[in-house]
Design a protein around this motif. Sequence first.
Motif, PDB file in Angstrom:
ATOM      1  N   ARG A   1       5.626   0.350  -2.914  1.00 42.57           N
ATOM      2  CA  ARG A   1       4.966  -0.192  -4.106  1.00 42.57           C
ATOM      3  C   ARG A   1       5.788   0.088  -5.351  1.00 42.57           C
ATOM      4  O   ARG A   1       5.885  -0.756  -6.251  1.00 42.57           O
ATOM      5  N   LEU A   2       6.400   1.256  -5.408  1.00 41.16           N
ATOM      6  CA  LEU A   2       7.266   1.595  -6.538  1.00 41.16           C
ATOM      7  C   LEU A   2       8.452   0.642  -6.605  1.00 41.16           C
ATOM      8  O   LEU A   2       8.795   0.122  -7.674  1.00 41.16           O
TER       9      LEU A   2
ATOM     10  N   GLU B   1       1.850   8.958  -6.652  1.00 40.05           N
ATOM     11  CA  GLU B   1       1.482   9.005  -5.238  1.00 40.05           C
ATOM     12  C   GLU B   1       2.657   9.428  -4.360  1.00 40.05           C
ATOM     13  O   GLU B   1       2.462   9.928  -3.252  1.00 40.05           O
ATOM     14  N   CYS B   2       3.875   9.229  -4.860  1.00 44.98           N
ATOM     15  CA  CYS B   2       5.060   9.660  -4.116  1.00 44.98           C
ATOM     16  C   CYS B   2       5.339  11.154  -4.303  1.00 44.98           C
ATOM     17  O   CYS B   2       6.321  11.675  -3.762  1.00 44.98           O
TER      18      CYS B   2
ATOM     19  N   ASP C   1       1.712   4.900 -11.283  1.00 45.23           N
ATOM     20  CA  ASP C   1       0.766   5.243 -10.231  1.00 45.23           C
ATOM     21  C   ASP C   1       1.483   5.471  -8.902  1.00 45.23           C
ATOM     22  O   ASP C   1       1.217   6.449  -8.190  1.00 45.23           O
ATOM     23  N   ALA C   2       2.417   4.586  -8.567  1.00 39.08           N
ATOM     24  CA  ALA C   2       3.153   4.722  -7.313  1.00 39.08           C
ATOM     25  C   ALA C   2       4.014   5.970  -7.311  1.00 39.08           C
ATOM     26  O   ALA C   2       4.113   6.681  -6.305  1.00 39.08           O
TER      27      ALA C   2
ATOM     28  N   THR D   1       4.481  12.264  -0.156  1.00 41.77           N
ATOM     29  CA  THR D   1       3.637  11.213  -0.717  1.00 41.77           C
ATOM     30  C   THR D   1       2.159  11.558  -0.527  1.00 41.77           C
ATOM     31  O   THR D   1       1.780  12.353   0.322  1.00 41.77           O
TER      32      THR D   1
ATOM     33  N   HIS E   1      -4.293   6.283  -4.066  1.00 40.65           N
ATOM     34  CA  HIS E   1      -4.273   4.959  -4.682  1.00 40.65           C
ATOM     35  C   HIS E   1      -5.663   4.316  -4.631  1.00 40.65           C
ATOM     36  O   HIS E   1      -6.293   4.273  -3.583  1.00 40.65           O
TER      37      HIS E   1
ATOM     38  N   ASP F   1       0.819  -1.208   0.000  1.00 45.83           N
ATOM     39  CA  ASP F   1       0.000   0.000   0.000  1.00 45.83           C
ATOM     40  C   ASP F   1       0.858   1.266   0.000  1.00 45.83           C
ATOM     41  O   ASP F   1       0.508   2.258  -0.640  1.00 45.83           O
ATOM     42  N   ASP F   2       1.965   1.234   0.740  1.00 46.35           N
ATOM     43  CA  ASP F   2       2.847   2.401   0.786  1.00 46.35           C
ATOM     44  C   ASP F   2       3.395   2.680  -0.609  1.00 46.35           C
ATOM     45  O   ASP F   2       3.963   1.787  -1.242  1.00 46.35           O
ATOM     46  N   PRO F   3       3.219   3.902  -1.142  1.00 46.63           N
ATOM     47  CA  PRO F   3       3.597   4.166  -2.534  1.00 46.63           C
ATOM     48  C   PRO F   3       5.083   3.984  -2.834  1.00 46.63           C
ATOM     49  O   PRO F   3       5.434   3.494  -3.909  1.00 46.63           O
ATOM     50  N   ARG F   4       5.966   4.359  -1.891  1.00 48.26           N
ATOM     51  CA  ARG F   4       7.389   4.181  -2.137  1.00 48.26           C
ATOM     52  C   ARG F   4       7.746   2.694  -2.189  1.00 48.26           C
ATOM     53  O   ARG F   4       8.500   2.262  -3.069  1.00 48.26           O
TER      54      ARG F   4
END
Length: 229
Positions: A88-89, A133-134, A129-130, A223, A228, A83-86
């Motif tokens: 997830r990236l 979001e970051c 997307d990630a 972020t 998301h 779930d955390d965008p970083r």
Amino acid sequence: MKPRKGRRGGARQSAPLSQETIVTAALHILDHEGPQRLSMRRLAKELSITPMALYHHVRDRHELLLLLVASRSRDRARPALPDDPRERLLAAAELLHDTLAEYPFLSEILASPDLLAMSALWIMEALLDAAVECGLTLEEAAQAHHAIWHFTVGVLLIRTTSRRHHAGLTRPTQREQVFATLSPDAFPRLTSLAGRWSSLTARNTHREALEDIVEGLLGEHPTHPGEHA
């Protein structure tokens, strides 16, 4: 087009010739004989057709390999990403690396502009997307994806080429021979690492390098985890 009856030693073609039947035959050769045996002539023999008939459906070996990537990727399960965008990236970037690394013929098509579009569009979407979001703009996210893609392609090309080269090598590499002749006075850093260079560079540091790249790409961008879907 109706295929001819199977030749002795080749697969009997019972279904109409199509890209699907061609890919199935190519996968059979790939799985049982290895990528070095997969040629257009060998594939035509497997299908009991002439090479000319095969070229009516697949332009060349390059297109055939891209079709194989697409076929194997089509039914690939999509794992859940953090779930955390970083995170997830980073996970999406690692998944891109691991997905591409599965293909034994990869070094032939890694530079193809068609490769990502055929095999991993959803991973591309997840990366973008990630990155957004970051805190990156969509344009900055595209540049981040570009940087990660080039890094990953470079790692895989060097690794696959190196493995193929070293597989049949019975002598020290050219680098090892050169390092052994260096003067410590002229090259103090290189000579101090010469005996450990191969083991140090053989380590898989893809994740660590990715973390450094992502850190540099994101910088201090805030972020936006709520974006998301």
